[in-house]
Design a protein around this motif. Structure first.
Motif, short mmCIF file in Angstrom:
data_model
loop_
_atom_site.label_atom_id
_atom_site.label_comp_id
_atom_site.label_asym_id
_atom_site.label_seq_id
_atom_site.Cartn_x
_atom_site.Cartn_y
_atom_site.Cartn_z
N THR A 24 0.82 -1.22 0.00
CA THR A 24 0.00 0.00 0.00
C THR A 24 0.85 1.26 0.00
O THR A 24 0.35 2.34 -0.30
CB THR A 24 -0.97 0.02 1.21
N ASP A 25 2.14 1.15 0.30
CA ASP A 25 3.04 2.31 0.28
C ASP A 25 3.57 2.65 -1.11
O ASP A 25 4.19 3.69 -1.29
CB ASP A 25 4.25 2.08 1.19
N LEU A 26 3.37 1.76 -2.08
CA LEU A 26 3.88 2.02 -3.42
C LEU A 26 3.09 3.13 -4.10
O LEU A 26 1.88 3.05 -4.22
CB LEU A 26 3.80 0.76 -4.29
N ARG A 32 3.64 0.99 -11.48
CA ARG A 32 3.82 0.75 -12.91
C ARG A 32 5.20 0.16 -13.19
O ARG A 32 5.33 -0.78 -13.98
CB ARG A 32 3.63 2.05 -13.70
N ASP A 33 6.24 0.70 -12.53
CA ASP A 33 7.59 0.18 -12.72
C ASP A 33 7.69 -1.28 -12.30
O ASP A 33 8.29 -2.10 -13.00
CB ASP A 33 8.61 1.00 -11.93
N LEU A 34 7.10 -1.60 -11.17
CA LEU A 34 7.13 -2.97 -10.67
C LEU A 34 6.39 -3.90 -11.63
O LEU A 34 6.88 -4.98 -11.96
CB LEU A 34 6.50 -3.06 -9.28
N PHE A 35 5.23 -3.49 -12.12
CA PHE A 35 4.47 -4.32 -13.05
C PHE A 35 5.28 -4.58 -14.32
O PHE A 35 5.40 -5.72 -14.77
CB PHE A 35 3.14 -3.66 -13.40
N ARG A 36 5.87 -3.54 -14.89
CA ARG A 36 6.67 -3.71 -16.11
C ARG A 36 7.86 -4.64 -15.86
O ARG A 36 8.19 -5.48 -16.69
CB ARG A 36 7.16 -2.35 -16.60
N LEU A 58 -8.62 -0.68 -2.81
CA LEU A 58 -7.73 0.32 -3.39
C LEU A 58 -7.76 0.24 -4.92
O LEU A 58 -7.71 1.26 -5.61
CB LEU A 58 -6.30 0.13 -2.89
N VAL A 59 -7.84 -0.98 -5.45
CA VAL A 59 -7.97 -1.16 -6.90
C VAL A 59 -9.28 -0.55 -7.37
O VAL A 59 -9.30 0.22 -8.35
CB VAL A 59 -7.90 -2.66 -7.28
N ALA A 60 -10.35 -0.85 -6.67
CA ALA A 60 -11.67 -0.33 -7.06
C ALA A 60 -11.71 1.19 -7.01
O ALA A 60 -12.39 1.82 -7.82
CB ALA A 60 -12.75 -0.92 -6.15
N GLY A 61 -10.95 1.78 -6.10
CA GLY A 61 -10.91 3.24 -5.98
C GLY A 61 -9.86 3.89 -6.86
O GLY A 61 -9.66 5.10 -6.80
N LEU A 65 -2.78 -0.12 -8.95
CA LEU A 65 -2.81 -0.55 -10.34
C LEU A 65 -3.47 -1.92 -10.47
O LEU A 65 -2.99 -2.91 -9.91
CB LEU A 65 -1.38 -0.60 -10.89
N GLU A 66 -4.56 -1.97 -11.21
CA GLU A 66 -5.33 -3.21 -11.36
C GLU A 66 -4.48 -4.33 -11.97
O GLU A 66 -4.52 -5.48 -11.51
CB GLU A 66 -6.57 -2.96 -12.21
N ALA A 67 -3.69 -4.02 -12.98
CA ALA A 67 -2.86 -5.04 -13.63
C ALA A 67 -1.85 -5.63 -12.65
O ALA A 67 -1.60 -6.84 -12.66
CB ALA A 67 -2.15 -4.45 -14.83
N LEU A 68 -1.27 -4.81 -11.79
CA LEU A 68 -0.32 -5.30 -10.79
C LEU A 68 -1.04 -6.15 -9.75
O LEU A 68 -0.54 -7.20 -9.35
CB LEU A 68 0.41 -4.13 -10.11
N PHE A 69 -2.20 -5.73 -9.34
CA PHE A 69 -3.00 -6.51 -8.37
C PHE A 69 -3.22 -7.92 -8.90
O PHE A 69 -2.98 -8.90 -8.20
CB PHE A 69 -4.34 -5.82 -8.12
#
Length: 83
Positions: A24-26, A32-36, A58-61, A65-69
């Motif tokens: 939650t701190d990201l 985005r960097d982590l997902f990539r 948090l994703v819903a709000g 990032l939904e893709a990372l989730f």
């Protein structure tokens, strides 16, 4: 094994295990960097991630990032406290 706390995404392992504490701190850029980075690894790393609260709200709000989730959400464990 590398452990990364919160928004500190400065060193990533070439292989092995990546431990992410307190997702939650990201901030959005770090998410985005982590997902990539994860997508580019092609399964060469295993990831253990921890969040102190459910990420789905948090994703819903739009705060996570939904893709990372969905990239990280393989097994969800709920801790039960005993009084």
């Amino acid at each position: 094994m590398r452990e990364i706390c919160g928004g500190q995404l400065t060193v990533m392992p070439d292989d092995g295990t990546l431990v992410l504490r307190d997702l939650t701190d990201l901030d959005p850029g770090a998410q985005r960097d982590l997902f990539r980075w994860l997508e580019a690894q092609g399964g060469r790393v295993q990831v253990v991630s921890v969040a102190p609260a459910p990420l789905f709200p948090l994703v819903a709000g739009g705060e996570f990032l939904e893709a990372l989730f969905y990239r990280l959400n393989v097994v969800t464990m709920h801790a039960v406290t005993v009084d």
